[in-house]
Structure formats: structure tokens, C-alpha cells
Design a protein around this motif. Structure first.
Motif, PDB file in Angstrom:
ATOM      1  N   ALA A   1      32.046 -36.310  18.677  1.00 49.95           N
ATOM      2  CA  ALA A   1      31.580 -37.519  18.010  1.00 49.95           C
ATOM      3  C   ALA A   1      31.304 -38.639  18.999  1.00 49.95           C
ATOM      4  O   ALA A   1      30.368 -39.414  18.831  1.00 49.95           O
ATOM      5  N   GLU A   2      32.141 -38.736  20.033  1.00 46.97           N
ATOM      6  CA  GLU A   2      31.972 -39.843  20.975  1.00 46.97           C
ATOM      7  C   GLU A   2      30.642 -39.752  21.717  1.00 46.97           C
ATOM      8  O   GLU A   2      30.031 -40.766  22.036  1.00 46.97           O
ATOM      9  N   ALA A   3      30.179 -38.525  21.968  1.00 47.49           N
ATOM     10  CA  ALA A   3      28.883 -38.347  22.615  1.00 47.49           C
ATOM     11  C   ALA A   3      27.769 -38.910  21.737  1.00 47.49           C
ATOM     12  O   ALA A   3      26.820 -39.536  22.220  1.00 47.49           O
ATOM     13  N   ILE A   4      27.864 -38.684  20.428  1.00 49.91           N
ATOM     14  CA  ILE A   4      26.861 -39.221  19.500  1.00 49.91           C
ATOM     15  C   ILE A   4      26.898 -40.746  19.510  1.00 49.91           C
ATOM     16  O   ILE A   4      25.862 -41.405  19.590  1.00 49.91           O
ATOM     17  N   ARG A   5      28.113 -41.308  19.448  1.00 49.02           N
ATOM     18  CA  ARG A   5      28.233 -42.761  19.434  1.00 49.02           C
ATOM     19  C   ARG A   5      27.674 -43.381  20.713  1.00 49.02           C
ATOM     20  O   ARG A   5      27.001 -44.410  20.676  1.00 49.02           O
ATOM     21  N   ARG A   6      27.960 -42.743  21.856  1.00 52.39           N
ATOM     22  CA  ARG A   6      27.442 -43.278  23.126  1.00 52.39           C
ATOM     23  C   ARG A   6      25.917 -43.260  23.148  1.00 52.39           C
ATOM     24  O   ARG A   6      25.284 -44.211  23.600  1.00 52.39           O
ATOM     25  N   ARG A   7      25.336 -42.166  22.651  1.00 46.89           N
ATOM     26  CA  ARG A   7      23.871 -42.088  22.680  1.00 46.89           C
ATOM     27  C   ARG A   7      23.254 -43.123  21.730  1.00 46.89           C
ATOM     28  O   ARG A   7      22.222 -43.719  22.034  1.00 46.89           O
ATOM     29  N   ILE A   8      23.883 -43.333  20.582  1.00 48.37           N
ATOM     30  CA  ILE A   8      23.390 -44.368  19.664  1.00 48.37           C
ATOM     31  C   ILE A   8      23.474 -45.747  20.320  1.00 48.37           C
ATOM     32  O   ILE A   8      22.540 -46.560  20.243  1.00 48.37           O
ATOM     33  N   ASP A   9      24.597 -46.019  20.982  1.00 44.72           N
ATOM     34  CA  ASP A   9      24.758 -47.303  21.673  1.00 44.72           C
ATOM     35  C   ASP A   9      23.681 -47.493  22.734  1.00 44.72           C
ATOM     36  O   ASP A   9      23.122 -48.581  22.890  1.00 44.72           O
ATOM     37  N   GLN A  10      23.397 -46.433  23.473  1.00 40.67           N
ATOM     38  CA  GLN A  10      22.385 -46.525  24.523  1.00 40.67           C
ATOM     39  C   GLN A  10      20.994 -46.747  23.931  1.00 40.67           C
ATOM     40  O   GLN A  10      20.195 -47.520  24.479  1.00 40.67           O
ATOM     41  N   PHE A  11      20.712 -46.077  22.846  1.00 46.22           N
ATOM     42  CA  PHE A  11      19.421 -46.269  22.173  1.00 46.22           C
ATOM     43  C   PHE A  11      19.267 -47.732  21.747  1.00 46.22           C
ATOM     44  O   PHE A  11      18.229 -48.361  21.978  1.00 46.22           O
ATOM     45  N   ALA A  12      20.307 -48.273  21.116  1.00 45.68           N
ATOM     46  CA  ALA A  12      20.251 -49.671  20.678  1.00 45.68           C
ATOM     47  C   ALA A  12      20.139 -50.620  21.863  1.00 45.68           C
ATOM     48  O   ALA A  12      19.424 -51.632  21.807  1.00 45.68           O
ATOM     49  N   ALA A  13      20.834 -50.293  22.957  1.00 52.10           N
ATOM     50  CA  ALA A  13      20.793 -51.152  24.143  1.00 52.10           C
ATOM     51  C   ALA A  13      19.387 -51.246  24.721  1.00 52.10           C
ATOM     52  O   ALA A  13      18.970 -52.314  25.183  1.00 52.10           O
ATOM     53  N   ARG A  14      18.659 -50.132  24.688  1.00 56.70           N
ATOM     54  CA  ARG A  14      17.282 -50.159  25.200  1.00 56.70           C
ATOM     55  C   ARG A  14      16.404 -51.109  24.402  1.00 56.70           C
ATOM     56  O   ARG A  14      15.395 -51.605  24.904  1.00 56.70           O
ATOM     57  N   LEU A  15      16.787 -51.363  23.156  1.00 54.90           N
ATOM     58  CA  LEU A  15      16.034 -52.274  22.293  1.00 54.90           C
ATOM     59  C   LEU A  15      16.679 -53.662  22.255  1.00 54.90           C
ATOM     60  O   LEU A  15      16.285 -54.513  21.472  1.00 54.90           O
ATOM     61  N   ALA A  16      17.707 -53.859  23.109  1.00 58.17           N
ATOM     62  CA  ALA A  16      18.419 -55.142  23.185  1.00 58.17           C
ATOM     63  C   ALA A  16      18.980 -55.557  21.834  1.00 58.17           C
ATOM     64  O   ALA A  16      18.872 -56.703  21.416  1.00 58.17           O
ATOM     65  N   THR A  17      19.582 -54.589  21.143  1.00 59.20           N
ATOM     66  CA  THR A  17      20.177 -54.886  19.849  1.00 59.20           C
ATOM     67  C   THR A  17      21.449 -54.067  19.710  1.00 59.20           C
ATOM     68  O   THR A  17      21.932 -53.469  20.679  1.00 59.20           O
TER      69      THR A  17
END
Length: 209
Positions: free
Chosen positions: A145-161
Motif C-alpha cells: 500500500a505504501e508504494a501506491i501512496r508514494r506514487r500518488i503523492d509524487q503524481f500530485a507533487a508534479r502538479l504542485a497540489t
């Protein structure tokens, strides 16, 4: 409903003004709540930057009840660990307000959603990275699960949100990325994504179509 004295009414009215100012200053990261401890069954008088989903008229918390029961209860409890009903981690501060007789009349509470700051930290890390391939070659283990959460966080970070601020079309793009990376093969992946985005599983299924 118990009648308030002129002093108690004035304290509550002034506290509501303080809460409004704090709410506007600390938006959107900090929820600011005014509790009327003389009417614990309908304690919440005002709530700004609502992060907990509570409403005006909701009852006092356990901490509020403890203050009502004990005039010697600490007046300020700062930066204690807390949690919203959906599992989001929070940092809270509670300030009790007494009248001239020493009785607790109200409380001013501030709750900071730490997941928002984690998203902000990721955005800053993304902004500060160097090299054209920054982040592209990172390998995430899709087995948990943590891998999924990290990837979601990174995706949002690329959009500055933050993950919970993603728009519908951005969530669809996220789901495509998660699927391509193999993250959606994880057991209960849909539920993990839904919790991290703050949406229903039905919504996640619709974004995945």
C-alpha cells in the motif's frame, strides 16, 4: 439551554472573532473550531477551514468533556497527535477559556491536516530536483500500500497540489499511471487509492474506466 451571563457571552463572541482571524490566516491547512463548553451537546459554535467534516451544533469532543469536568484541566495543550475520522493524521492544539470565576466557558481548537503538508513537501522536493530525468527512473515496489501512496503523492507533487485536491481529469490520468506501473495489481488497491484521495471506491472505479 443554559442561559449565559453577559461575561460568558462576551467571551464567546470575542473568541469567535479570534477564530475567524486565525482561520483566514492559516487557510487551508488548519481547521479552527470554537467550542461552547457550557452547552456540550451542541458545543461547536464556529468552524473554519473544515477538515474534519463536523458541523456547527455538533457535540463536544472527549477533551472538551474532560475540561468541563475538571477546572484544573490544563488550559493549553499544544501540538498533540490526533486523527480525523477517515484516518488522516493531524496535529492539534486546544486552548481552554475560563471566565472570571475560573470555570471553563469555551475552547479554541486548531487541527492541522499533516497529509496536506506531506503533499506540500513532495511538491517542494519536486521543485528542487535537478536533472532532466529527476524522478523518472525511481523504482517503487508495487507490492504494498505504501508504494501506491508514494506514487500518488509524487503524481500530485508534479502538479504542485495534494492528492485530495486533484481534479477529476487528473485523477483519471493518475489511475492510468498507477495501472501502467503495476500498482493496481496490489490487493485492495482500489480501496487504498480511494482512502488516499479522499473519495469513494465507486469514484475510483469510474476514474479507472
Amino acid at each position: 439551554m443554559k442561559k449565559l451571563s453577559a461575561e460568558q457571552q462576551a467571551l464567546l463572541e470575542q473568541l469567535k472573532q479570534v477564530a475567524q482571524g486565525l482561520g483566514e490566516t492559516l487557510a487551508p491547512f488548519c481547521e479552527v473550531v470554537v467550542h461552547d463548553l457550557l452547552h456540550p451537546k451542541q458545543a461547536i459554535l464556529a468552524i473554519h477551514n473544515n477538515l474534519s467534516g463536523r458541523q456547527v451544533g455538533d457535540p463536544a469532543t472527549e477533551l472538551g468533556i474532560a475540561r468541563i469536568a475538571d477546572p484544573e484541566f490544563p488550559q493549553v495543550i499544544a501540538n498533540y497527535a490526533n486523527q480525523f475520522t477517515d484516518g488522516r493524521q493531524a496535529k492539534s492544539t486546544s486552548i481552554g477559556i475560563k471566565d472570571s470565576s475560573g470555570r471553563y466557558v469555551a475552547a479554541l481548537c486548531m487541527n492541522v491536516d499533516l497529509t496536506l503538508f506531506r503533499g506540500l513537501q513532495n511538491a517542494l522536493n519536486q521543485f528542487g530536483s535537478v536533472g532532466s530525468a529527476a524522478g523518472v527512473n525511481e523504482s517503487l515496489d508495487p507490492a504494498g500500500a505504501e508504494a501506491i501512496r508514494r506514487r500518488i503523492d509524487q503524481f500530485a507533487a508534479r502538479l504542485a497540489t495534494t492528492p485530495r485536491s486533484l481534479k477529476a481529469q487528473e485523477r483519471r490520468a493518475l489511475m492510468r499511471e498507477l495501472k501502467e506501473s503495476g500498482c493496481m495489481e496490489v490487493r485492495r488497491a482500489m480501496e487504498i487509492v480511494a482512502q488516499h484521495l479522499g473519495v469513494s471506491r465507486a469514484s475510483v472505479y469510474s476514474y479507472a474506466k
